[in-house]
Structure formats: structure tokens, C-alpha cells
Design a protein around this motif. Sequence first.
Motif, PDB file in Angstrom:
ATOM      1  N   THR A 346      41.122  44.594  36.282  1.00 41.88           N
ATOM      2  CA  THR A 346      40.978  44.202  34.874  1.00 41.88           C
ATOM      3  C   THR A 346      42.358  44.036  34.238  1.00 41.88           C
ATOM      4  O   THR A 346      42.624  43.038  33.548  1.00 41.88           O
ATOM      5  CB  THR A 346      40.195  45.294  34.091  1.00 41.88           C
ATOM      6  N   ASP A 347      43.227  45.008  34.463  1.00 46.08           N
ATOM      7  CA  ASP A 347      44.571  44.958  33.873  1.00 46.08           C
ATOM      8  C   ASP A 347      45.349  43.743  34.377  1.00 46.08           C
ATOM      9  O   ASP A 347      46.019  43.050  33.608  1.00 46.08           O
ATOM     10  CB  ASP A 347      45.349  46.241  34.207  1.00 46.08           C
ATOM     11  N   GLN A 348      45.241  43.487  35.676  1.00 43.25           N
ATOM     12  CA  GLN A 348      45.975  42.361  36.266  1.00 43.25           C
ATOM     13  C   GLN A 348      45.452  41.028  35.711  1.00 43.25           C
ATOM     14  O   GLN A 348      46.232  40.157  35.295  1.00 43.25           O
ATOM     15  CB  GLN A 348      45.823  42.410  37.804  1.00 43.25           C
ATOM     16  N   LEU A 349      44.118  40.888  35.678  1.00 41.91           N
ATOM     17  CA  LEU A 349      43.529  39.624  35.206  1.00 41.91           C
ATOM     18  C   LEU A 349      43.940  39.329  33.752  1.00 41.91           C
ATOM     19  O   LEU A 349      44.153  38.172  33.385  1.00 41.91           O
ATOM     20  CB  LEU A 349      41.993  39.675  35.298  1.00 41.91           C
ATOM     21  N   ALA A 350      44.060  40.386  32.964  1.00 34.82           N
ATOM     22  CA  ALA A 350      44.400  40.177  31.545  1.00 34.82           C
ATOM     23  C   ALA A 350      45.779  39.532  31.392  1.00 34.82           C
ATOM     24  O   ALA A 350      46.057  38.880  30.387  1.00 34.82           O
ATOM     25  CB  ALA A 350      44.347  41.503  30.798  1.00 34.82           C
ATOM     26  N   THR A 351      46.629  39.692  32.402  1.00 36.64           N
ATOM     27  CA  THR A 351      47.966  39.091  32.321  1.00 36.64           C
ATOM     28  C   THR A 351      47.988  37.677  32.900  1.00 36.64           C
ATOM     29  O   THR A 351      49.027  37.020  32.893  1.00 36.64           O
ATOM     30  CB  THR A 351      49.004  39.941  33.096  1.00 36.64           C
ATOM     31  N   GLU A 352      46.857  37.242  33.450  1.00 37.09           N
ATOM     32  CA  GLU A 352      46.835  35.954  34.161  1.00 37.09           C
ATOM     33  C   GLU A 352      45.871  34.916  33.576  1.00 37.09           C
ATOM     34  O   GLU A 352      46.109  33.716  33.681  1.00 37.09           O
ATOM     35  CB  GLU A 352      46.421  36.180  35.624  1.00 37.09           C
ATOM     36  N   LEU A 353      44.745  35.376  33.019  1.00 37.58           N
ATOM     37  CA  LEU A 353      43.667  34.429  32.684  1.00 37.58           C
ATOM     38  C   LEU A 353      44.001  33.511  31.512  1.00 37.58           C
ATOM     39  O   LEU A 353      44.517  33.956  30.485  1.00 37.58           O
ATOM     40  CB  LEU A 353      42.374  35.189  32.376  1.00 37.58           C
TER      41      LEU A 353
END
Length: 378
Positions: A346-353
Motif C-alpha cells: 500500500t505504501d509503495q503504490l501510493a508513491t507510484e499510482l
Amino acid sequence: MASEPFRVPRSRAHLTHASMREDITRALDSIVYGDLRGVHDLRDRFEAEFAAAVGQTHAVGVTSGTVGLFLALKACGIGPGDEVITVGNSDISTTAAVHHCGAVCVLCDVLESDYTLDTSRVAALISPRTKAILPVDLHGHPADVKALRALADAHGLLIVEDAALAVGAHDHGRPVGAFADAAVFSFAPFKPLGGAGTGAVVVTSDEAVAERLRLLVGYGHTPGATGRPVGHQHYIAEGYNVPLDTLQAAVLLVKLPHLPEWTARRQAIAQAYRRGLADTGVLTPTFRPESAPTFRSYCVRAPNQGSLYHQLREAGVEVVLHYTPPAYQHPVYTLPLAGSDRLAVTDQLATELICLPVSPELTDDDIAWTLDVIHAAL
Ligand SMILES: Cc1ncc(COP(=O)(O)O)c(C=O)c1O
């Protein structure tokens, strides 16, 4: 008419509405200039037609998805002391609905593939206080609720599905919501079936849940013989007054039959983006074979989220960073939500999406323009 601020906007729903002007105006006329006796009939008709469209027995119209989630949980008996397992990458409505019931959120991580609840991690989060699971069909992608159903049944848990963004999506050949005890669809503008303002529906095939929902939506008043409060008042609960507005029901009744063709167009736009982004370094979502998503927007993973976002907007493409930062990182949560320290994906996706525009009115030229801007930026 004011000129469009974006060359490729998130939606041109006003064009769709204009093409249905006669039917919408006739429906609204009957409410505003009718004798009021027929006012509730339109909402009843919409609820019945929507329930049939998603294969459920009951649909209860409410003022918004936020209210719908809260009342669906309440109607399922969720209350103080209960734990509800959900995701951290949804709208604030999801976590807020749990807390408004007096219950506690236990957050679970999501999948890198389609950004929905990672069902393989749910069993480890079940405690003696767990009462329900609240999966979210984020961006229109079906969470694997069929897999959750088996787990929920084994542990005596309820499932309330947040399908706010997923009207038109299917899973295992059935409309989303089919494997839940109750599911909530939103009709706010920019949703796959948007009204002309806010609105939503809670669907269920559980008679008792539907009855409690109707009670809560309508003041806590017992329905009369005709299904509407009649004659003297008789309250058996302290409820709310939050039905779907009849004007919205009228607009949605005109729009509902077009949902399959609009969903197909959304899926075609997603395919065009997917093909256009192959081998670019931008990662596109992938889905279980049984999952037939709809696309509120097309959310891709970009290594350089911030700069791509700005370049696209400067070039006239109305991209959005939905759920960034994730809900649990907002200042309202002064104490960490349970599980929020174990949400690596979740944390990683928030920086990418980055969410690219999808709307049935967008043209092939709009999509080509968006892809050209991305290629140039990369
Ligand atoms: C995943 C999700 N759930 C619930 C809601 C709440 O719906 P509403 O705006 O109708 O209150 C939203 C709103 O965008 C949402 O994105």
C-alpha cells in the motif's frame, strides 16, 4: 458554455446528459410539477431496476456512498468493540464508516497486481473481536470476495463490499457484490454510473439486512402497508432521513439501461492504454482471469509519479492522484490505525499510482494524446 479547462478531462458526462435531455427533462418534470403522490414511485422503480441489474433481491437508495457504507455496516450489526478488516488505500469514507459505527479498523495490505485486498493476508488478522471484512473494489477492480466468502463463513464473519467505484464490474461471471452480505455502489459524478449530484445504493439479498437498512434510512419508521409510511407515525428505532433523492433516482433511471455499453467503452479505453504503455516502464494493472473490472480511471504505476503527474496536467490531461497519501496517513488519525505498520505494498503504490482519465465520452484521439504525452515525458 464555459470552455473545457482540460484537453482530456476526467469526464464529459454533460455531453451524455445533453444527448438524453428529453428523457431526463420528462422524468424531472414528473417530480417537480407532479402531484407528489408519484414522487416515491420513481425511487422505488430505480431501486427495483438497479437490484435486478446487479442480481440482488434488494437495493436501498441512500444519499451517498459514505452514508451507505455506514448504514450497511450498522444494518449488519457492526457496533462498538467490533473489529473490521479493511484496506488502507481507499477513500476516507471506508475507514470513517467503520469508526462511525464505534468499531475499529484493522488494516490489511493489498495486491501489487490490481491494488485490491490481499486475501491471503486476511486470516492472520482475524481475532475474537473480528466481526466483518470490508473489501474495496478500488478504481473499479473487483476484490476477490469469492475467496473471502469461504474465509468469512468459516469464521462467522460478515462481508460488506465497498463497490462505490465498481458499478458494471463483474467477478466469476456475476456483478460485483454477489458474494457479499451487502455492497455499496456510489452514483456521485465521476463514478461509472454518475447521477447529477450525490447518491448511492446499498444492495443485499438478505431480507433482514434490507429491512434494517430501510428502517435506518427512513427515520426508524415502520413501513406502511404500501411500503411507505402512511397514516399515524410508529417508530421502532432512532433512524436517519437519508434516502436517495428522487431527482437523482429519475436521472439514474434514464441512465441505467446504458450501463453495459458504457462499461464496455471504459474497458476498451483501458485496453488502449494498456497496449500503448507496453514496454514504457509504466506498469499497468493485471487481473485474475475471473475478474472483469470496470474502470473509473486507469491507474498505472509510474516510477516518477510527481513529475509525470505535472507534465500530464500541463499538457491538458486531467490525471488525478487518488488516495495519495493513503487514508490512514491523514491528520485525522492522530493514533496509528491497527495494521498500518504492515502495509508495504500500500505504501509503495501510493508513491507510484497515477489515475488516467476514463469516461465513455473520451475519444480515441483523447487517449492517443494522453499516451503521446506519457511517451514524451518518459
Ligand atoms: C472507494 C470509495 N468508497 C466510498 C466512497 C464514498 O462515496 P460517496 O462519494 O458517494 O460518498 C468513495 C468516493 O469516492 C470511494 O472512492
